[in-house]
Every structure is written in structure tokens, then in C-alpha cells.
Design an enzyme around this catalytic site. Structure first.
Site, PDB file in Angstrom:
ATOM      1  N   ASP A 279      -9.037  25.585  67.256  1.00 29.85           N
ATOM      2  CA  ASP A 279      -9.852  26.800  67.335  1.00 29.85           C
ATOM      3  C   ASP A 279     -10.451  27.064  65.954  1.00 29.85           C
ATOM      4  OD1 ASP A 279     -10.851  29.456  68.155  1.00 29.85           O
ATOM      5  OD2 ASP A 279      -9.467  29.230  69.827  1.00 29.85           O
ATOM      6  N   HIS A 302     -13.116  24.792  65.330  1.00 31.44           N
ATOM      7  CA  HIS A 302     -14.270  25.563  65.780  1.00 31.44           C
ATOM      8  C   HIS A 302     -14.994  26.239  64.630  1.00 31.44           C
ATOM      9  CE1 HIS A 302     -12.611  26.022  70.185  1.00 31.44           C
ATOM     10  NE2 HIS A 302     -12.748  24.765  69.794  1.00 31.44           N
TER      11      HIS A 302
END
Length: 471
Positions: A279, A302
Site C-alpha cells: 500500500d 502505492h
């Protein structure tokens, strides 16, 4: 008769002589106490005198036995309080006792988690405030119970190690904090477990590895943190946070394993660290300001994100954020601002500077239509995004997505977006994709690669000052 009398006299004299000789030998034996015996004699020690003289060698026993682990003043070794460190024994209470003792020290204290040991700790809260500054020196390894099935039913499944109301603490060392997250990532509720990334029914709570809550003057330095079930670090309601030279790692497909998440936290410095996970490397939530992020190597993951903000029609305020001198590689996003429709508040005063992109899908992104499903409804309210600078953003992008993506709210456009010295080339091939803009106002200080022609100039006429929540 005379013979008998004479014989009797001889017997009496002989018996008397024998008796005197025996007493003399007994008296002589007791006088010489150092006489050697061919056998041992058992003695019963007598209690010492209540008022020994100045030459007495006896001293009362200490109240507590001498501890071989606490030989250095101010250092509280967790083994001194019963920690075993075999990776299986529950060492939670030993850690709590070491914490409570060090926390009550009037001089600076250090809790030592020694090298070459693995300590298993249940979900627990370390509370303050403490009487002085405190160091938690992690040189060994700390682990939680292994997965949801091993997690005690009465313990919180949303957090593992919590530090609450602490002022002036350093979490440091060359050790490892291993969240053992693999079994949590494979719960049926996780996004990647269903068909086409859908979720399945079932319990979904997963613990944040390390959470600081309502604390100040914090330092995290030198540690390696890996495989958290969810966020690796979370700072809520904190002030003056310095993260330096740490390593955070988890597999690229591990869900919701943000490296560092901050919420309602200000005066934050995150420097010289390496983060790879499933993430955001760093995510900045509502209520954060005065945040400086520098020299971060991020990815896979991310990227570095502000948001998501405005979920459930909430108000979010973020300002004065700087991300600089960093590398983002093989990530779904680079530097991103993401907000939900229906929110309110503002994001302003953000600088992304001198950042190298290596095969990143969305190197530069503003997404004001953020949604985790396809069922989000359109709403007119939005978080206002303004005064965003992108300077010295260079490198390569994944050609599946546009190198720049500015998707701003229909009713509340983004304003004062500035691009300077931006050069983004395709990681594969020679065909460059065009940037995407929607209701985005800004300017170019230099030419960009690829060229950006979709930004709107000036300021929107329809934007009234009373429509903006400046926070």
C-alpha cells in the site's frame, strides 16, 4: 580378712585413678577445639546477635537478589523481569513490568530488548506519561502471536503495540519488529482473495503493528519493521515526530500494509528510510500539517499519498506538506492526492520536489473521485485542493496509465497547480501518453515532458470565496 581388706583397698584406689584419668582426657578434648576428627560433625548455626560489635563480619541480606541483567544504571533489561525470548513463551507481562519500572524512573531510562532473542508479545498498551525521557532499545526481535487463530479472543484485533500519552520517547535499535502478517493477509475479507479483486464475507479486523496515540517528542530510528498485518506505523494525535533511517518491508500484494500513516499529527520529519509494501509507503491523513519527508526510497507499493480524505462526508484539513529528494520505483502511484466525493475542508501548501520515478504507473496524480468500489455516487461537495507545486519530477512511467493525472471535482476545481522541470518518459517503447486533466487550474514554469496543455489558466470565475473551506 587382712587379705580381703588389702584387696579391697587396691580395687578402690584403682577405680579412683581410672575415673580421674577419664575426666582429665574429657577436659583436655574440649579445651582443644581444633582437634581433627576422621568424621564430620554437624553444627546448627545460631542467629546473629542483634547488636554485633564493630568487628562482626555478618551483614543483613539485601531486600532483592542481585540481578545480572541490570548491571548498568538506568538500563532495564526485559530479561530481568522474566522475559524468556524463545519466540514462543508469552513475554508480555515482563515487558509491561520493565516499562512500568522505567516509566517511574526520575532520570532518563532505557528498556533493553537484547540481541539474539525473539520475544513474543500479545496486544498491549504502554501508557504514560513517564517521569522522564525513555528509550526502548530493540536489538533483538519482537513478534506477535502467529495469525488470527493464535490471537487471544479478548485482545484487540485492531492494534498490537500501542504507546499512549508518551512525552519524549525514542524507539530505536538494530533489531526487528516482525508483524507475522501472512495469515492475516489471507483472510477471506481481503480484497485480493475474491474474484477479480472482490472481497468475501468474514471478520476483517487486522492489527496495526505499532501505534503512537496522543504522544509528543517521539523518535523512531534504525529499526527494521516487516510484515505487519495492516499499517506498520500509525501516529494519531501526535506532535514533533522524527522517523530516521528505518526499513519497512512487506510483499507487494499484502493488503493495507501502509508503511507510515499519520493522522491529526504535526511537526513530522520522515528521513532517510526504505519502504516497500502492498500500500502507501507514507500516507498523510486529515489534520496533518508541517510534514517534511526527505530521502525516502519507496516501492514496490502505492507511492506517497495525501489521503484518502473526506470519506463519509467528513471534513479534512491538510497543509504545509513537503516531499523531496526521494525515489519511487515499481509502484502503482508516485505522489498522489486522493479525496472522496462529498467531503469538505482543504489541502493546500504542498510541495513535491526532486523525486525520481522508476517505472511508476501514475507518477503525478490528483484524484478527487477516489472510490474503492464502483458504487460510489456523485456528490457536489468536495475537499478543496490548491497551491500544489511539482518541481524536478523525473524518470519513467508505466505506459498503461497517463504520466500526469489531474481529476478534480466538478463543483470545486483544483487551483494554483504549478509544474516545473517535469520530465517523464515511458519505461518501455517510445510512445508517450498525454497527461489527463479535468477541471484543473494551474501553470507551467518550464516546459515539461510530455507537454501539458490541458491545465486551465487563471482562476475559475464560478469559484466564490464563501464556497471554500480554507481550514
Amino acid at each position: 580378712m587382712k587379705k580381703l581388706s588389702k584387696l579391697s583397698l587396691i580395687c578402690v584406689l584403682f577405680f579412683g585413678f581410672f575415673l580421674l584419668s577419664t575426666q582429665a582426657r574429657w577436659h583436655n578434648h574440649t579445651k582443644h577445639s581444633k582437634h581433627n576428627h576422621p568424621y564430620k560433625i554437624s553444627y546448627i548455626s545460631q542467629p546473629p546477635s542483634t547488636s554485633p560489635g564493630p568487628t562482626a563480619s555478618y551483614s543483613p541480606p539485601p531486600e532483592e537478589p542481585k540481578n545480572p541483567y541490570n548491571s548498568t544504571p538506568g538500563v532495564f533489561d526485559v530479561r530481568s523481569y522474566g522475559a524468556v525470548g524463545d519466540g514462543q513463551t508469552d513475554d508480555t507481562q515482563a515487558f509491561k513490568m520493565a516499562w512500568d519500572t522505567a516509566c517511574q524512573s526520575e532520570s532518563p531510562a532505557k528498556i533493553l530488548v537484547p540481541n539474539h532473542f525473539t520475544f513474543m508479545i500479545q496486544s498491549t498498551i504502554f501508557t504514560g506519561p513517564c517521569l522522564s525521557g525513555l528509550v526502548l532499545q530493540v536489538d533483538g526481535t519482537i513478534v506477535p502471536p502467529d495469525g488470527p487463530e493464535s490471537w487471544p479472543k479478548n485482545n484487540s484485533r485492531r492494534q498490537w503495540l500501542v504507546f499512549y500519552r508518551i512525552n519524549e520517547m525514542s524507539l530505536q535499535g538494530g533489531g526487528v519488529i516482525d508483524g507475522r502478517g501472512d495469515k492475516w493477509w489471507h483472510l477471506p475479507c481481503k480484497p485480493h482473495m475474491g474474484i477479480n479483486g472482490t472481497t468475501l464475507r468474514g471478520p476483517c479486523d487486522s492489527p496495526v503493528a505499532i501505534r503512537f496515540f496522543m504522544s509528543s517528542n517521539l523518535t523512531v530510528q534504525g529499526l527494521r519493521i516487516k510484515n505487519s498485518p495492516q499499517f506498520h506505523f500509525r501516529f494519531d494525535g501526535c506532535r514533533n515526530v522524527h522517523v530516521e533511517s528505518i526499513s519497512i518491508s512487506a510483499p507487494a500484494r499484502s493488503p493495507n500494509t501502509d508503511g507510515i500513516h499519520i493522522e491529526n499529527t504535526n511537526d513530522v520529519k520522515i528521513y532517510n528510510s526504505v519502504i516497500s509494501n502492498g500500500d502507501d509507503c507514507v500516507s498523510i491523513g486529515s489534520g496533518c500539517y508541517d510534514v517534511d519527508i526527505r530521502n525516502i526510497t519507496c516501492g514496490p507499493g502505492h507511492g506517497i499519498s495525501i489521503g484518502s480524505l473526506g470519506n463519509h462526508n467528513s471534513r479534512a484539513c491538510v497543509k504545509n506538506i513537503t516531499v523531496r529528494d526521494s525515489i519511487i520505483r515499481v509502484s502503482d502511484n508516485g505522489v498522489r492526492i486522493k479525496t472522496w466525493q462529498g467531503g469538505s475542508g482543504a489541502v493546500s501548501g504542498v510541495t513535491f520536489s526532486n523525486i525520481h520515478m522508476d517505472n511508476v504507473r501514475n507518477p503525478i496524480m490528483i484524484d478527487q473521485f477516489y472510490c474503492l468500489t464502483k458504487q460510489c455516487t456523485n456528490q457536489t461537495a468536495a475537499v478543496y485542493v490548491s497551491d500544489i507545486l511539482y518541481s524536478g519530477i523525473k524518470g519513467t512511467y508505466d505506459v498503461r496509465n497517463a504520466p500526469m493525472h489531474f481529476a478534480c471535482s466538478d463543483s470545486l476545481p483544483c487551483t494554483n497547480l504549478t509544474l516545473s522541470d517535469v520530465e517523464l518518459l515511458p519505461a518501455v517503447g517510445d510512445m508517450m501518453s498525454d497527461p489527463y486533466c479535468w477541471n484543473a487550474y494551474g501553470q507551467l514554469q518550464t516546459l515539461t515532458i510530455p507537454p501539458v496543455s490541458c491545465l486551465l489558466e487563471g482562476a475559475p470565475r464560478s469559484l466564490l470565496s464563501d464556497e471554500i473551506d480554507h481550514c
